[in-house]
Design an enzyme around this catalytic site. Sequence first.
Site, PDB file in Angstrom:
ATOM      1  N   LYS A  66       0.131  -0.865  -0.424  1.00 38.43           N
ATOM      2  CA  LYS A  66      -0.619   0.282  -0.216  1.00 38.43           C
ATOM      3  C   LYS A  66       1.065   0.909   0.030  1.00 38.43           C
ATOM      4  O   LYS A  66       0.057   1.914  -0.749  1.00 38.43           O
ATOM      5  CB  LYS A  66      -1.153  -0.327   1.364  1.00 38.43           C
ATOM      6  CG  LYS A  66      -2.226  -1.280   1.421  1.00 38.43           C
ATOM      7  CD  LYS A  66      -2.870  -1.171   2.254  1.00 38.43           C
ATOM      8  CE  LYS A  66      -4.208  -2.275   1.710  1.00 38.43           C
ATOM      9  NZ  LYS A  66      -5.151  -1.998   3.504  1.00 38.43           N
ATOM     10  N   ASN A  87      -4.839   1.791  -1.478  1.00 39.44           N
ATOM     11  CA  ASN A  87      -5.470   0.453  -1.544  1.00 39.44           C
ATOM     12  C   ASN A  87      -5.778   0.675  -2.875  1.00 39.44           C
ATOM     13  O   ASN A  87      -6.425  -0.410  -3.333  1.00 39.44           O
ATOM     14  CB  ASN A  87      -6.053   0.097  -0.614  1.00 39.44           C
ATOM     15  CG  ASN A  87      -7.401   0.415  -0.492  1.00 39.44           C
ATOM     16  OD1 ASN A  87      -7.824   1.457  -1.253  1.00 39.44           O
ATOM     17  ND2 ASN A  87      -8.850   0.011  -0.486  1.00 39.44           N
ATOM     18  N   LEU A 217      -8.653  -6.175  10.929  1.00 31.69           N
ATOM     19  CA  LEU A 217      -8.711  -5.910   9.593  1.00 31.69           C
ATOM     20  C   LEU A 217      -8.392  -6.867   9.230  1.00 31.69           C
ATOM     21  O   LEU A 217      -9.039  -6.867   7.511  1.00 31.69           O
ATOM     22  CB  LEU A 217      -7.306  -4.870   8.900  1.00 31.69           C
ATOM     23  CG  LEU A 217      -8.042  -2.925   9.984  1.00 31.69           C
ATOM     24  CD1 LEU A 217      -7.026  -1.927   8.966  1.00 31.69           C
ATOM     25  CD2 LEU A 217      -9.204  -2.582  10.339  1.00 31.69           C
TER      26      LEU A 217
END
EC number: 1.1.1.25
Length: 281
Positions: A66, A87, A217
């Site tokens: 990222k 992203n 996440l």
Amino acid sequence: MTDRYAVFGHPVAHSKSPQIHATFGRQEGIAVDYRAIDLAPDAFLAGLEAFAADGGVGANVTSPHKEAAFSVCTTLTARARRAGSVNTLLRKGDRWHGDTTDGIGLVRDLTDRHGLDLRGRRMLLIGAGGSARSVAPAFLDAGITELVVVNRTPERADELIDAMGEPGRAISRYWEDLRELGDFELIVNATSAGRDRDVEFKLPLSLVNSMTTAVDLNYGEAAIAFLAWARAANCRNTVDGLGMLVEQAAESFLQWHGVRPQTDEVYQTLRQGAAVLAGED
């Protein structure tokens, strides 16, 4: 040349993104060529350019790429610039435009799907890498009272906090200080430690109160260890990253195709296949 889309990661074979975007495409009557591409960090930049040369016009980017994706973008959204992490990539001519949809996707999942009011909550964010940076601004925008970031490399946590630009609400603390931090209404794991099947989260129980929601996440096997700790610690709610994945994908789809798809169908389909990680206890 057919427009191509992809998700880049390492590893990435587990990714549900191809399935999600195929479903979105069917819903909207749009033919979507979307695949998963595994690239080691030192191969990411060359692989991304090869993808563009082969008709790649849009891509999702997951761990560990990222921040590298951020670095290749000529233009960025304000939220991506603030996060220092990307992203979602969109090809514009011969250049990349970058955005981060993780944060808005996670907040939408927590507030709309799980019914949480984030305003006034005290939040602990574990980790300071690209995933952490991508969600932190969205939580501040959603109205949390205080964001505390801990990371095993404290300099990374300091960098994240500096990027937020809100010294009164966002602070970094040492990993060794966890027992001294008090309790939190929201604890978010943004590390990839759970990908190690032998890992065991041993966080202080003092972090948890009667209102604590624990969020990982990750989804699938990578979320098991942290959510197991959260359940053992009697967190009120436990949420994995599946909903965030679906909601951020919808935001990416909107940028690429001009329409935001409905998310409930694909979320329920994926959730049925991951019942062991039920979103709420």
